[in-house]
Scaffold this active site. Structure first.
Site, PDB file in Angstrom:
ATOM      1  N   ARG A   8     -10.137 -24.987  18.071  1.00 40.48           N
ATOM      2  CA  ARG A   8      -8.986 -24.642  17.901  1.00 40.48           C
ATOM      3  C   ARG A   8      -8.909 -24.378  16.352  1.00 40.48           C
ATOM      4  NH1 ARG A   8      -8.938 -22.618  22.321  1.00 40.48           N
ATOM      5  NH2 ARG A   8      -7.592 -22.588  23.886  1.00 40.48           N
ATOM      6  N   ASP A  25     -15.630 -20.031  15.383  1.00 38.05           N
ATOM      7  CA  ASP A  25     -15.225 -19.145  16.719  1.00 38.05           C
ATOM      8  C   ASP A  25     -13.981 -19.055  16.519  1.00 38.05           C
ATOM      9  OD1 ASP A  25     -16.165 -17.329  18.623  1.00 38.05           O
ATOM     10  OD2 ASP A  25     -15.437 -18.562  19.917  1.00 38.05           O
ATOM     11  N   GLU A  50      -4.909 -16.410  14.800  1.00 42.11           N
ATOM     12  CA  GLU A  50      -5.507 -15.453  15.300  1.00 42.11           C
ATOM     13  C   GLU A  50      -4.710 -14.365  16.010  1.00 42.11           C
ATOM     14  OE1 GLU A  50      -8.088 -16.863  18.553  1.00 42.11           O
ATOM     15  OE2 GLU A  50      -9.098 -18.299  17.123  1.00 42.11           O
ATOM     16  N   HIS A  76     -13.595 -15.446  18.436  1.00 43.80           N
ATOM     17  CA  HIS A  76     -13.293 -16.195  19.521  1.00 43.80           C
ATOM     18  C   HIS A  76     -14.293 -15.611  20.970  1.00 43.80           C
ATOM     19  CE1 HIS A  76      -9.948 -18.638  20.972  1.00 43.80           C
ATOM     20  NE2 HIS A  76     -10.719 -18.755  21.946  1.00 43.80           N
TER      21      HIS A  76
END
Length: 335
Positions: A234, A258, A263, A295
């Site tokens: 995360r 990622d 986000e 992601h």
């Protein structure tokens, strides 16, 4: 059961339709769940949400008033939903754990190899017919010390992959895995020791109150100047401001990720025409030794199939008046 799927992506809908097999009346909504879009759930018994959806208290209140009683997450993490409010209202909540730990671990390794061996740079060069190797120097993984933060389902696979490369493994976890100690010669130690001694550090812990900004200026200062940090967990586990400072001052060798701490409103959307306003993300992307993917670690055929199947297993259980296998309870709420 009538199900509304929020944040429905075109590539995942065929997998969801196959798993549903026309058993439930499903509507697919591209928009994310928010205070504004909650009204779209009127008339639905259940909703399915993704990690970028907002299931905060105010949104849950609205959903309950609209008649929604079941929420199934198409993700393992559930930090975007206020479980305490959900359980108080009476919602049944379930997630999709362990849908494909191999997908996430393999993506972490792909990021590492791509950054270390300058694959992106090389690809750009040869497409311009530049076949020089001056800027393409990497290092062998064999013999390097790899620190794994969290040896759960994903972290344990990462351990095995890096052990296969011939790396020395340091790890930290609340519950050390005796099998990994025996099979992969893992040495469980402290976060501080991992930061000091590792050539590569890979994050595989969930986002909790205790793990927020786990990788901060203090821990970054402990790391080797050429360490590569990998984050497929995360975004908020890494304090971005301190990370940028470390990159600017060449205190670390590189960052592969990622995920990103902010986000919402950015990821899972195309901003190629209008650009983005997040100056912090722009700065992060400006470093040549940063590799960020959107992601996408879960985007494999196997993972998408498993997520879809788990989603409808949850729905089917509730339809039959049973407790879903992956139902989340109050015991999972951090005090």
């Amino acid at each position: 059961m009538k199900l509304l799927v929020y944040s429905a992506k075109k590539f995942e809908i065929p997998f969801l339709k196959k798993s549903n097999n026309n058993a439930h009346k499903v509507t697919y909504e591209a928009e994310a769940l928010s205070s504004e879009t909650a009204i779209k759930a009127v008339g639905f018994d259940a909703i399915s949400i993704f990690s970028g959806d907002d299931a905060s208290s105010i949104v849950l209140d609205k959903l309950w008033d609209l008649g929604v009683r079941f929420i199934t997450l198409r993700s393992s993490g559930h930090n975007n939903i206020n479980l305490k409010t959900a359980k108080k209202l009476g919602f049944k909540i379930a997630n999709a754990p362990d849908y494909s730990p191999h997908a996430i671990a393999e993506h972490a390794v792909a990021l590492l190899l791509a950054l270390n061996r300058k694959i992106i740079v090389a690809n750009e060069q040869v497409h311009q017919f530049n076949f020089l190797q001056d800027n393409l120097i990497g290092f062998n993984l064999h013999g390097k010390t790899v620190g794994i933060l969290g040896t759960g389902k994903i972290g344990s696979i990462m351990v095995k992959i890096m052990h296969g490369f011939g790396c020395k493994i340091l790890a930290t976890d609340l519950m050390p895995d005796s099998d990994l100690i025996e099979l992969c010669d893992v040495n469980y130690t402290t976060l501080e020791e991992i930061c000091i001694h590792s050539d590569i550090i890979s994050i595989h812990v969930p986002l909790t109150y205790d793990n927020y900004d786990l990788i901060n200026s203090k821990n970054l200062d402990l790391m080797k100047n050429d360490v590569i940090l990998i984050n497929t967990a995360r975004g908020s586990i890494v304090e971005t401001k301190s990370l940028i400072n470390a990159l600017e001052n060449k205190k670390i060798g590189g960052y592969c990720t990622d995920v990103y701490e902010k986000e919402k409103g950015l990821f899972f959307m195309d901003h190629s025409k209008e650009g983005i306003k997040d100056e912090q993300l722009k700065k992060l992307l400006s470093f040549p030794n940063v590799l960020l993917t959107p992601h996408q670690a879960f985007v494999t055929k196997e993972a998408l199939s498993n997520i879809a199947q788990i989603t409808f297993d949850n729905i089917n259980s509730w339809e039959e008046g049973k407790t879903a296998k992956n139902e989340l309870g109050l015991d999972l709420i951090s005090s």
